[in-house]
Design a protein around this motif. Structure first.
Motif, PDB file in Angstrom:
ATOM      1  N   GLY A 147      33.144  48.531  50.101  1.00 35.27           N
ATOM      2  CA  GLY A 147      33.443  49.491  49.155  1.00 35.27           C
ATOM      3  C   GLY A 147      32.081  50.366  49.793  1.00 35.27           C
ATOM      4  O   GLY A 147      30.710  49.676  49.985  1.00 35.27           O
ATOM      5  N   ASP A 148      32.232  51.669  48.647  1.00 37.51           N
ATOM      6  CA  ASP A 148      30.990  52.430  49.190  1.00 37.51           C
ATOM      7  C   ASP A 148      30.493  51.841  47.969  1.00 37.51           C
ATOM      8  O   ASP A 148      28.732  51.826  48.100  1.00 37.51           O
ATOM      9  CB  ASP A 148      31.226  53.921  48.531  1.00 37.51           C
ATOM     10  N   ILE A 149      30.811  50.991  46.943  1.00 39.85           N
ATOM     11  CA  ILE A 149      29.855  50.078  46.390  1.00 39.85           C
ATOM     12  C   ILE A 149      30.622  49.246  46.362  1.00 39.85           C
ATOM     13  O   ILE A 149      32.504  49.219  46.155  1.00 39.85           O
ATOM     14  CB  ILE A 149      29.464  50.777  44.549  1.00 39.85           C
ATOM     15  N   ASN A 150      30.051  47.636  45.909  1.00 36.52           N
ATOM     16  CA  ASN A 150      30.376  46.502  46.493  1.00 36.52           C
ATOM     17  C   ASN A 150      30.068  45.860  44.843  1.00 36.52           C
ATOM     18  O   ASN A 150      29.021  45.606  44.484  1.00 36.52           O
ATOM     19  CB  ASN A 150      30.853  45.613  47.585  1.00 36.52           C
ATOM     20  N   VAL A 151      30.716  45.342  43.818  1.00 38.17           N
ATOM     21  CA  VAL A 151      30.712  45.390  42.756  1.00 38.17           C
ATOM     22  C   VAL A 151      31.601  43.478  42.379  1.00 38.17           C
ATOM     23  O   VAL A 151      32.536  43.576  43.124  1.00 38.17           O
ATOM     24  CB  VAL A 151      30.655  46.224  41.381  1.00 38.17           C
ATOM     25  N   THR A 152      31.512  42.430  41.715  1.00 37.30           N
ATOM     26  CA  THR A 152      31.569  41.661  41.587  1.00 37.30           C
ATOM     27  C   THR A 152      31.336  41.251  40.024  1.00 37.30           C
ATOM     28  O   THR A 152      30.453  42.180  38.718  1.00 37.30           O
ATOM     29  CB  THR A 152      30.852  40.493  42.447  1.00 37.30           C
ATOM     30  N   GLU A 153      31.806  40.023  39.611  1.00 33.87           N
ATOM     31  CA  GLU A 153      31.488  39.189  38.528  1.00 33.87           C
ATOM     32  C   GLU A 153      31.359  38.086  38.279  1.00 33.87           C
ATOM     33  O   GLU A 153      30.870  36.833  39.615  1.00 33.87           O
ATOM     34  CB  GLU A 153      33.572  38.943  37.424  1.00 33.87           C
ATOM     35  N   PRO A 154      30.510  37.469  37.334  1.00 35.17           N
ATOM     36  CA  PRO A 154      29.604  36.413  37.769  1.00 35.17           C
ATOM     37  C   PRO A 154      29.987  35.472  38.068  1.00 35.17           C
ATOM     38  O   PRO A 154      31.525  35.100  37.032  1.00 35.17           O
ATOM     39  CB  PRO A 154      29.595  36.066  35.568  1.00 35.17           C
ATOM     40  N   LYS A 155      29.136  34.546  38.794  1.00 34.44           N
ATOM     41  CA  LYS A 155      29.577  33.622  39.230  1.00 34.44           C
ATOM     42  C   LYS A 155      30.835  33.200  40.086  1.00 34.44           C
ATOM     43  O   LYS A 155      31.324  32.381  40.402  1.00 34.44           O
ATOM     44  CB  LYS A 155      29.514  32.591  38.293  1.00 34.44           C
ATOM     45  N   ALA A 156      31.390  34.435  40.126  1.00 31.09           N
ATOM     46  CA  ALA A 156      32.304  34.486  41.710  1.00 31.09           C
ATOM     47  C   ALA A 156      31.110  34.041  42.752  1.00 31.09           C
ATOM     48  O   ALA A 156      30.775  34.050  43.656  1.00 31.09           O
ATOM     49  CB  ALA A 156      32.717  35.969  41.957  1.00 31.09           C
ATOM     50  N   LEU A 157      32.963  33.699  44.185  1.00 29.15           N
ATOM     51  CA  LEU A 157      32.108  33.014  45.203  1.00 29.15           C
ATOM     52  C   LEU A 157      32.424  34.020  45.990  1.00 29.15           C
ATOM     53  O   LEU A 157      33.872  34.375  46.281  1.00 29.15           O
ATOM     54  CB  LEU A 157      33.227  31.546  45.217  1.00 29.15           C
ATOM     55  N   ILE A 158      31.989  34.081  46.900  1.00 36.72           N
ATOM     56  CA  ILE A 158      31.975  35.438  48.222  1.00 36.72           C
ATOM     57  C   ILE A 158      31.450  35.355  49.518  1.00 36.72           C
ATOM     58  O   ILE A 158      29.494  34.526  49.352  1.00 36.72           O
ATOM     59  CB  ILE A 158      31.490  36.675  47.943  1.00 36.72           C
ATOM     60  N   GLY A 159      31.725  34.835  50.929  1.00 37.64           N
ATOM     61  CA  GLY A 159      31.749  34.955  51.374  1.00 37.64           C
ATOM     62  C   GLY A 159      32.205  34.813  53.188  1.00 37.64           C
ATOM     63  O   GLY A 159      33.936  34.822  52.562  1.00 37.64           O
ATOM     64  N   PHE A 160      31.525  34.583  54.245  1.00 37.00           N
ATOM     65  CA  PHE A 160      32.619  35.006  55.351  1.00 37.00           C
ATOM     66  C   PHE A 160      32.310  33.411  55.075  1.00 37.00           C
ATOM     67  O   PHE A 160      33.840  32.713  55.248  1.00 37.00           O
ATOM     68  CB  PHE A 160      31.811  35.044  56.113  1.00 37.00           C
ATOM     69  N   ALA A 161      31.776  32.210  55.882  1.00 36.66           N
ATOM     70  CA  ALA A 161      32.842  30.808  56.397  1.00 36.66           C
ATOM     71  C   ALA A 161      32.654  30.013  54.708  1.00 36.66           C
ATOM     72  O   ALA A 161      31.472  30.289  54.475  1.00 36.66           O
ATOM     73  CB  ALA A 161      31.257  30.715  57.298  1.00 36.66           C
ATOM     74  N   GLY A 162      33.596  28.945  55.381  1.00 40.19           N
ATOM     75  CA  GLY A 162      33.345  28.357  54.120  1.00 40.19           C
ATOM     76  C   GLY A 162      32.175  27.391  54.516  1.00 40.19           C
ATOM     77  O   GLY A 162      31.407  26.677  54.966  1.00 40.19           O
ATOM     78  N   ARG A 163      31.022  26.671  52.997  1.00 38.70           N
ATOM     79  CA  ARG A 163      30.616  25.656  52.456  1.00 38.70           C
ATOM     80  C   ARG A 163      30.489  24.787  53.632  1.00 38.70           C
ATOM     81  O   ARG A 163      29.705  24.384  54.040  1.00 38.70           O
ATOM     82  CB  ARG A 163      30.742  25.315  50.896  1.00 38.70           C
ATOM     83  N   ARG A 164      31.664  23.841  53.639  1.00 41.62           N
ATOM     84  CA  ARG A 164      31.177  22.867  54.661  1.00 41.62           C
ATOM     85  C   ARG A 164      31.170  22.747  55.603  1.00 41.62           C
ATOM     86  O   ARG A 164      30.710  22.008  56.052  1.00 41.62           O
ATOM     87  CB  ARG A 164      32.802  21.785  54.053  1.00 41.62           C
ATOM     88  N   VAL A 165      32.071  23.791  56.422  1.00 41.93           N
ATOM     89  CA  VAL A 165      31.742  24.666  57.280  1.00 41.93           C
ATOM     90  C   VAL A 165      30.380  24.243  57.877  1.00 41.93           C
ATOM     91  O   VAL A 165      29.802  24.022  59.266  1.00 41.93           O
ATOM     92  CB  VAL A 165      32.952  25.723  58.353  1.00 41.93           C
ATOM     93  N   ILE A 166      29.937  25.196  56.876  1.00 34.95           N
ATOM     94  CA  ILE A 166      28.323  25.312  57.047  1.00 34.95           C
ATOM     95  C   ILE A 166      27.711  24.918  57.270  1.00 34.95           C
ATOM     96  O   ILE A 166      27.010  24.188  58.365  1.00 34.95           O
ATOM     97  CB  ILE A 166      27.964  26.681  56.295  1.00 34.95           C
TER      98      ILE A 166
END
Lengths: 286, 276
Positions: free
Chosen positions: B211-230
């Motif tokens: 996005g020219d701007i990237n926005v989100t909502e409270p407490k949304a999960l955003i990431g590339f790799a999964g937590r367990r994988v990391i």
């Protein structure tokens, strides 16, 4: 599923690949693609040019050793070479994260590719990675953003790009340096949206089902050619590139040089239009 | 009949899941009605829960302005993919029957507080919001139509990543959509990406982070790799707020966390600032 069941139409690949396909399962190819004795980035660089100068750093935080970048003369072309670096020794493996690149690596690639565009250097990339690095710092420094930006960036770059998938084409971490005008793939390389083990873990709930997942995902060079995801298969010596690296390197060099030659005369704007048309056609069944 | 005859029939009490909503973030229980009435937002911790594409559209597009496009573009089973639990085709047909959608993104033209836009909304209920060839095709076409009609682009993402059932061509949709978005920007049009819960994998590593701007909502999960994988890779526990909207904003990858009730006026205001 057998290959023959795949509905996609396309020209069949070389006879060598065809013969081998009879004997080798998709998982056999995965093992070959991961073979540590297969030619790696520095083998390609040394076979392709004698004057390579490696350049370092993303100018932000780091120099990622998992992605090698530099300029060198390849045949008649002064080119930028980019490639994943898995490392040949344990020390190198550790330093390079086994070719799992951090955002810093992709940003280094973009920085130098911009420079290549300014001085009309074509770009040759070598793809061999299990995937982008899944780490805490990688996420904090924007792994997703770095890959996304690479895809957007290379799609619009006004200089020829030749991509060679040499070993493991691991998902987004591979694709980040695999958007180009000619996509070549070595006969025993694999290229997939997810590793067979990862897919088996999710869809079969059992990592040991990786061979079944490897078949189902269609990840061999033959499959990808049929699906239109790559342009050309580079045949390997009997038994795989690791059996005769010199011959393997020579056939890759020949294929890259002919791709560079074919792209050399294309005006930059047309090149970018053609590249977009190529990307646009991926999976357009509608 | 004796009073004391054992009654082996199971009591007809509806299962707890049918009556109670449990916030996936803070685990608070509340009646489902209350969760719905609060627009799928947790009254305790303010986690902004998932909405269907249609719910989202009704909250963002001006009434009666949304005109869906590319509905004929659906999934493709070019690999005739099977796994342990069956074949892809049956799974996706069941999803189509359940959701009423034909792909994981719903695309259409609309107005947002009077500002013309091309609006795309992903539905996590459709195969985990995964990016298939149909999803990629809808997004690429949306960019092209937006360029032709001079419409800014807004995409609400909600996705687990690329759709592995469609193999390598699902991966290629990351490149296709990113290239199309690059052209939209080059044509002088803005793209606002709204990463809703969750936006991960191949979608975060393509159009959702462009996005020219990237926005989100409270407490949304955003990431590339999964937590367990990391965690399995680095052999360390990750902080509780890792890959949360707040964490990404702190690290500089999100322009703003916008509450659901403020989203529409926020989008309209940005489009106004940029002259659309």
């Amino acid at each position: 599923m057998e290959n023959g069941k795949c509905k996609m139409k396309g020209r069949s690949s070389g006879t060598a690949a065809k013969k081998a396909a009879v004997k080798l399962s998709a998982m056999d190819r995965v093992k070959l693609a991961r073979d540590a004795k297969r030619p790696h980035i520095w083998d390609f660089i040394n076979a392709f040019c004698s004057d390579f100068e490696e350049l370092h750093g993303d100018r932000l935080v780091n120099d990622d050793r998992g992605l090698v970048a530099g300029f060198g003369t390849v045949g008649d072309y002064r080119a930028l070479i980019l490639g994943h670096h898995k490392g040949a020794t344990v020390e190198e493996n550790m330093e390079a994260n086994f070719g799992m690149v951090n955002p810093d690596g992709y940003r280094k690639a973009m920085r130098l590719a911009k420079l290549a565009e300014r001085f009309h250097n074509p770009i040759v990339t070598f793809v061999d990675t299990p995937g982008a690095y899944p780490g805490k710092e990688a996420e904090e420094r924007g792994q997703a953003e770095a890959i996304a930006k690479s895809l957007e960036f290379f799609a619009g770059l006004k200089t020829p790009i030749v991509v060679v998938v040499t070993g493991e084409g691991g998902s987004g971490g591979a694709l980040a340096i695999a958007v180009g005008d000619r996509i070549l793939m070595m006969e025993n390389a694999v290229y997939s949206v997810i590793s067979p083990e990862g897919c088996a873990g999710i869809l079969w709930r059992d990592g040991k089902m990786a061979p079944a997942a490897a078949e189902a995902l269609k990840i061999t060079a033959d499959d990808l050619k049929r699906l239109g995801a790559i342009d050309e298969i580079v045949p390997e010596p009997a038994g795989g590139a690791q059996k005769n690296p010199k011959a393997a390197l020579a056939s890759v060099k020949k294929a890259v040089l002919s791709a560079l030659k074919a792209l050399a005369g294309v005006p930059a704007d047309e090149l970018v239009e053609q590249r977009y048309a190529k990307l646009r056609a991926y999976g357009n069944f509608y | 009949m004796s009073w004391f005859v054992a009654n082996n029939e199971k009591p007809k009490i509806p299962p707890a899941k049918a009556l109670w909503a449990i916030c996936p973030k803070c685990k608070s229980h509340m009646p489902k009605e209350e969760w719905k009435k609060n627009n799928s937002i947790c009254p305790k911790c303010n986690y902004h829960g998932r909405l269907s594409a249609r719910e989202r559209i009704s909250q963002v597009a001006d009434e009666g302005t949304f005109a869906e496009v590319f509905r004929d573009v659906s999934y493709s089973d070019h690999l005739e993919f099977h796994d342990a639990s069956g074949d892809y085709k049956s799974k996706v047909e069941a999803t189509i029957a359940k959701t009423g959608e034909r792909e994981s993104v719903v695309m259409g033209t609309c107005e947002i507080d009077g500002h013309k836009a091309m609006l795309g909304v992903m539905d996590f209920a459709f195969m985990g919001g995964s990016l298939g060839t149909g999803t990629g095709e809808r997004i690429a076409r949306a960019c092209e139509q937006a360029i032709a009609e001079r419409r800014p682009l807004v995409i609400f993402s909600a996705s687990g990543g690329a759709r592995m059932h469609e193999g390598i061509l699902s991966l290629m949709q990351m490149a296709k959509t990113s290239a199309a978005i690059g052209r939209l920007k080059a044509a002088g049009l803005p793209y606002i990406s709204v990463c809703t819960d969750p936006t991960t994998g191949g979608v975060s590593a393509s159009y959702a982070m462009l996005g020219d701007i990237n926005v989100t909502e409270p407490k949304a999960l955003i990431g590339f790799a999964g937590r367990r994988v990391i965690e399995n890779t680095i052999h360390q526990k990750l902080p509780a707020d890792f890959q949360s909207a707040e964490y990404l904003e702190k690290h500089g990858f999100i322009d703003k966390i916008v509450e659901r009730k403020d989203m529409k006026p926020f989008l309209a205001k940005m489009l106004y600032f940029w002259g659309f």
